[in-house]
Design a protein around this motif. Structure first.
Motif, short mmCIF file in Angstrom:
data_model
loop_
_atom_site.label_atom_id
_atom_site.label_comp_id
_atom_site.label_asym_id
_atom_site.label_seq_id
_atom_site.Cartn_x
_atom_site.Cartn_y
_atom_site.Cartn_z
N PRO A 431 -16.89 152.73 -24.41
CA PRO A 431 -15.50 153.13 -24.17
C PRO A 431 -14.64 152.31 -25.12
CG PRO A 431 -16.38 151.77 -22.39
CD PRO A 431 -17.50 152.00 -23.34
N ASN A 432 -13.44 152.39 -25.21
CA ASN A 432 -12.61 151.47 -26.00
C ASN A 432 -12.77 151.57 -27.52
OD1 ASN A 432 -11.12 150.46 -24.09
ND2 ASN A 432 -11.92 148.38 -24.10
N ARG A 445 -14.69 162.26 -18.66
CA ARG A 445 -14.56 160.81 -18.55
C ARG A 445 -14.52 160.46 -17.08
NH1 ARG A 445 -9.54 157.57 -21.21
NH2 ARG A 445 -10.30 155.48 -20.69
N ASP A 446 -15.11 159.37 -16.74
CA ASP A 446 -15.03 158.94 -15.33
C ASP A 446 -15.05 157.42 -15.28
OD1 ASP A 446 -16.49 160.44 -12.36
OD2 ASP A 446 -14.88 158.98 -12.61
N ILE A 447 -14.86 156.93 -14.10
CA ILE A 447 -14.80 155.48 -13.95
C ILE A 447 -16.20 154.89 -13.93
CG2 ILE A 447 -12.56 155.35 -12.81
CD1 ILE A 447 -14.07 155.28 -10.15
N VAL A 448 -16.28 153.61 -14.28
CA VAL A 448 -17.54 152.88 -14.23
C VAL A 448 -17.87 152.60 -12.77
CG1 VAL A 448 -18.72 150.79 -15.03
CG2 VAL A 448 -16.91 151.82 -16.42
N PHE A 449 -19.14 152.58 -12.48
CA PHE A 449 -19.63 152.44 -11.09
C PHE A 449 -19.21 151.11 -10.46
CE2 PHE A 449 -21.93 153.98 -7.72
CZ PHE A 449 -22.89 153.10 -7.28
N ILE A 450 -19.27 151.07 -9.14
CA ILE A 450 -18.84 149.87 -8.40
C ILE A 450 -19.73 148.67 -8.71
CG2 ILE A 450 -17.70 151.01 -6.48
CD1 ILE A 450 -20.34 150.56 -4.91
N LYS A 451 -19.21 147.50 -8.35
CA LYS A 451 -19.96 146.25 -8.55
C LYS A 451 -20.76 145.93 -7.29
CE LYS A 451 -16.55 144.31 -11.64
NZ LYS A 451 -17.30 144.55 -12.87
N ASP A 452 -22.01 145.53 -7.50
CA ASP A 452 -22.88 145.24 -6.35
C ASP A 452 -22.67 143.84 -5.81
OD1 ASP A 452 -25.58 147.28 -7.47
OD2 ASP A 452 -24.23 147.55 -5.77
N SER A 453 -22.42 142.90 -6.74
CA SER A 453 -22.25 141.52 -6.23
C SER A 453 -20.80 141.33 -5.82
CB SER A 453 -22.64 140.53 -7.31
OG SER A 453 -21.49 140.01 -7.91
N PRO A 454 -20.61 140.76 -4.64
CA PRO A 454 -19.25 140.69 -4.10
C PRO A 454 -18.38 139.65 -4.78
CG PRO A 454 -20.78 139.58 -2.65
CD PRO A 454 -21.60 140.18 -3.73
N GLY A 455 -18.96 138.75 -5.56
CA GLY A 455 -18.16 137.64 -6.09
C GLY A 455 -17.85 136.68 -4.98
N PHE B 34 -19.27 144.26 3.28
CA PHE B 34 -19.15 144.62 1.86
C PHE B 34 -20.33 145.49 1.44
CE2 PHE B 34 -19.96 143.71 -2.64
CZ PHE B 34 -18.72 143.98 -3.18
N ASN B 69 -14.08 147.65 -6.27
CA ASN B 69 -14.81 148.72 -5.59
C ASN B 69 -13.87 149.59 -4.76
OD1 ASN B 69 -16.95 147.49 -6.72
ND2 ASN B 69 -17.99 146.93 -4.83
N ASN B 103 -11.89 151.15 -16.51
CA ASN B 103 -11.46 151.98 -15.38
C ASN B 103 -9.95 151.97 -15.21
OD1 ASN B 103 -14.11 152.37 -14.97
ND2 ASN B 103 -14.22 151.48 -12.92
#
Lengths: 615, 257
Positions: A431-432, A445-455, B34, B69, B103
């Motif tokens: 992208p970019n 175009r679509d958004i990038v998938f969610i993050k698995d690690s919560p931080g 989560f 998310n 995004n």
């Protein structure tokens, strides 16, 4: 600390937990269905000396309303009713309540007596308890403890602590699982440092002894604390084998004879078990308990032994799965075999696939978990017309049925397609990148998938600049730096600027001098007083104005005072003080105590004024 | 004195440990929530995902991935206002994250009536490169570091008699950087506290009245700066500087209040 000690520490916690659970669940569990009603008799010990008493508890389970039983005449005893105690306990969500009626039994004579079976009628049904035998012995121990400083545990410990060993079966097949339970019964004795049991297991394969479990148990009418060790054995030899004897080492705590006249003794503190324990009035005495060996008869496996016998003896579950079911030639299929059951899994030979012209076979991966053994093997089809993976068989000896059993799993249907050609790699532009954006918009175009690690989760609105510790550190650091500079500058000036250094010393000098002069007033020494006053004034001005000591005279000082911006009034006052001193010192004037005090007051005013001026 | 010191250390340690303990205890349930939400998202149950993520927020906890998310889930539910809002919130934590940037830009490109700025002034460029690409905490930490270095340098310089000129010029440079940093940081904190995202289509009026003339229309996802508040009305400034009055309920602040 020994095992028992550790457990003891955890008891208060467990109690609390029970109380909380009870509070939490009382409302829900109380209206439960009618519970099992039971009746039980128990004594706190089974041997009693004449003149002592034993406590008999008659416990009714599941009915807290049961009233006290009127005890019949018991031969050899007189009884007295003590009162009821009720208890509610919840174990694994099951709620049980009970009431105990307690009686004291006083022995009347020496011998062995029996508390007969007692009967109680509850809800139209009659329940009866077990009879309990009680030994009544002569009270010779008291005599003994008087002339002996400490009583080593004697033979009667055997009644209070003993070890038992049991097996779940006495006749087994070769390699069949045997569960051995070694149980230590403890009553009324404090045991510490209990070792794991040592058991002679010749002719067996033994698994490691698991962590023991603790509970309370009623045995022969008395309650015992029990520590139970579990051991799993697999016989490897035929014939009559024996397990044991089992040995457990422990330290028994017994009371040490106290030294009389100790401080704590006076206040009776040592009577308390806790303090006694804490201050070491108990002594340890090593003791070994032994349980009798068990006879185990090991039968050979019946003949003939099947060819593919896996040497598994017991009861087993065997499941096999293969995935994926749809593959191309050359793609791997994973076959997973799960074997679980009660037997010696270590010795079991797992069935495996072997290479043939249909499948290429890889070496299996075998792992063992608690109570199960898992094998994973990768098969790769070589041809496209294969329809199934062949069946696999597992043969074991079923100890319950006494026969060999064969479990067959499969065949597993699969479909194999011809090998596909490698698909060309998809090139995805980042992208970019400006060039790609135009075309990307057309591609969708679509958004990038969610993050698995919560931080890291933090309270909302928390920021470093709002953190009180951070701010404290900043402020502290500032203070330290500022203080450093203040001290450093001061030190530097004292070192380089002599005038400043002298002036710094002036106030201290003044305080010292004034004190001395005051003393002279009290002593009424006129001459010395004015001498001292003169000297003081001279020295003080020398330090304060940083002029040479010789040049401090009434006359000389005027100029430097005026130069430093001292008011005329003050400088006149100073001159006057000098003049007065000189007049009296050289006898031109006489003085008395009040005069001296006045002079002193004037001097003090001069010093104060000069200090305030901050030259 | 020594005793005092010990007890102080003890109390300090206790506070830290108890805080950690509480955080750990809460973390557990929050973590499982989560993961549940992530699972719901993967199952395409975006409504449930949104609910679960919001539940964590309502318990008072936030994390960059959570906002990211959540924004993704809102995007899938076609709620552009909430999407941009949550991407903005995530940007307060991970401004340089590639996925987020991509995004966020994509979401912004879908916002209607967007104001495009072609030429950036120097101030705007500094603003973008420093304030938008670094978090408040990073900037705070950097400034603290500068402050510590300046103080130490000064102290050491005085102690070891380093050439006054060098010492002064270095400290001056550090202090200028420090003060620029401090002013940027305070500005950033101020602006962030006033910036909000339009959630519902709203008409920006000339006066805080229902019957006033409409100046322009704000669409969900638009970013506005709140200038002042007058009972139920807010005076907002669009990115191109145009002011207007909108009603209170049509926007939400980036900084959760």
């Amino acid at each position: 600390m020994g095992k028992i000690g550790k457990m003891k520490l955890r008891f208060p916690f467990i109690f609390l937990l029970i109380i909380f659970l009870a509070i939490g669940f009382l409302g829900i569990t109380l209206p439960a269905q009618a519970q099992n009603v039971g009746f039980e008799a128990s004594v706190d010990r089974k041997s009693v000396t004449l003149g002592d008493a034993i406590q008999l508890s008659l416990t009714v389970y599941g009915n807290q309303q049961a009233s006290a039983l009127k005890l019949p005449e018991i031969d050899g005893f007189q009884s007295r009713y003590l009162g009821p105690s009720t208890s509610v306990s919840i174990i694994n969500g099951k709620h049980s309540s009970s009431v105990s009626h307690r009686y004291l039994l006083f022995p009347q004579k020496i011998g062995t007596f029996q508390i007969p079976a007692l009967q109680i009628e509850l809800g139209g049904k009659t329940y009866s308890s077990n009879p309990i035998a009680i030994d009544v012995v002569e009270s010779n121990e008291q005599v003994k403890s008087d002339d002996q400083s400490s009583t080593a545990p004697s033979a009667n410990v055997q009644d209070k602590v003993f070890l038992t060993m049991q097996a779940n079966k006495n006749s087994v097949y070769l390699n069949e699982k045997i569960d051995i339970s070694v149980k230590l019964f403890v009553s009324q004795v404090a045991l510490r440092d209990i070792s794991f049991p040592e058991i002679n297991t010749e002719g067996f394969v033994a698994e490691q002894i698991a962590q023991p479990s603790q509970s309370k148990e009623l045995k022969d009418g008395a309650y015992y604390d029990t520590v139970e060790f579990y051991l799993t054995l697999y016989p490897v030899r035929e014939g009559g084998l024996s397990v044991g004897p089992a040995k457990v080492d422990a330290n028994i705590l017994y009371k040490k004879q106290r030294q009389r006249g100790s401080f704590f003794d006076e206040f009776g503190m040592m009577d308390d078990g806790f303090f006694g324990d804490l201050f070491g009035s108990y002594e340890k005495y090593p003791i070994t308990f032994q349980a009798d060996p068990l006879k185990i008869n090991v039968k050979p496996l019946p003949q003939p032994v099947p060819n593919n016998f896996s040497s598994a003896v017991g009861q087993f579950n065997f499941t096999v799965t293969a995935s994926p079911k749809k593959v191309n030639v050359g793609d791997p299929i994973t076959v997973r075999m799960d074997l679980s059951g009660n037997g010696n899994l270590k010795n079991v030979k797992m069935p495996v696939f072997s290479e043939n012209d249909e499948f290429k076979v890889y070496d299996p991966q075998i792992k063992e978990e608690e109570g199960s053994k898992i094998l994973e093997q990768v098969l790769i089809p070589k041809k496209e017309n294969i329809t199934h993976i062949p069946a696999i068989q597992f043969t074991y000896f079923d100890v319950n049925a006494g026969v060999y059993q064969t479990l067959t799993r499969g065949p597993f249907e699969i479909s194999v397609s011809p090998a596909k050609e490698q698909q060309p790699l998809n090139v995805i532009a980042l992208p970019n990148t400006p060039m790609a954006t135009e075309t990307k918009d057309q591609l969708g175009r679509d958004i990038v998938f969610i993050k698995d690690s919560p931080g890291k989760f933090t309270p909302i609105g928390k920021a470093l600049y709002k953190n009180i510790f951070f701010l404290a550190v900043v402020i502290l650091y500032t203070i330290v730096i500022v203080l450093f500079f203040v001290f450093y500058k001061r030190k530097e000036r004292v070192r380089t600027d002599l005038v400043y250094a002298k002036r710094l010393k002036a106030p201290a000098k003044a305080r010292k001098g004034l004190k001395k002069i005051y003393q002279l007033i009290h002593e009424g020494k006129e001459k010395q007083f004015y001498d001292g006053l003169f000297e003081f004034l001279k020295e003080y001005l020398h330090y304060k104005l940083a002029v040479s000591e010789g040049s401090v005279t009434a006359h000389e000082i005027q100029d430097s005072l005026l130069k430093k911006g001292v008011s005329e009034l003050l400088s006149k006052k100073i001159s006057a003080a000098f003049a007065e001193c000189e007049a009296i010192r050289y006898g031109a004037l006489s003085s008395d105590k009040t005069k001296m005090q006045e002079s002193c007051q004037a001097l003090k005013e001069i010093v104060d004024a000069l200090e305030r001026l901050n030259l | 004195m020594k005793k005092l010191k010990h007890s102080a250390v003890f109390i300090f340690a206790f506070i830290i440990i108890s805080n950690v303990g509480i955080a750990a205890a809460q973390d557990h349930s929050i973590l499982s929530k989560f993961y549940q939400a992530n699972f719901a998202y993967k199952e395409k149950d975006y409504q449930r995902a949104v609910e679960s993520y919001e539940e964590i927020l309502s318990q008072g906890f936030e994390s960059p991935s959570l906002y990211y998310n959540l924004a993704n889930s809102y995007f899938k539910l076609k709620d552009l206002g909430k999407t941009v809002l949550n991407y903005e919130r995530a940007r307060c934590f991970i401004p340089r994250d590639g996925d987020l940037r991509s995004n966020y830009q994509y979401a912004l490109s879908l916002v209607q009536g967007r104001v495009v700025q072609i030429k950036r002034t120097l101030a705007a460029r500094i603003w973008k490169n420093v304030c938008e690409d670094f978090t408040t905490s990073e900037m705070t930490l950097f400034l603290f570091f500068l402050y510590v270095v300046a103080g130490l340098l000064w102290a050491l310089g005085v102690l070891f008699k380093i050439n006054q000129k060098i010492l002064i010029s270095v400290t001056v440079v550090i202090f200028i950087t420090f003060f620029i940093g401090i002013s940027l940081l305070t500005q950033k904190i101020f602006i962030e506290s006033k910036t909000s995202i339009i959630l519902k289509e709203a008409s920006a009026k000339f006066e805080p009245r229902e019957d006033a003339t409409t100046h322009y229309t704000l669409y969900p996802g638009a970013k506005v700066f709140v200038v002042k508040k007058d009972s139920d009305w807010l005076k907002v400034r669009r990115q191109d500087g145009k002011m207007g009055w909108i009603t209170l309920g049509s926007l939400e602040y980036i900084q959760p209040k």
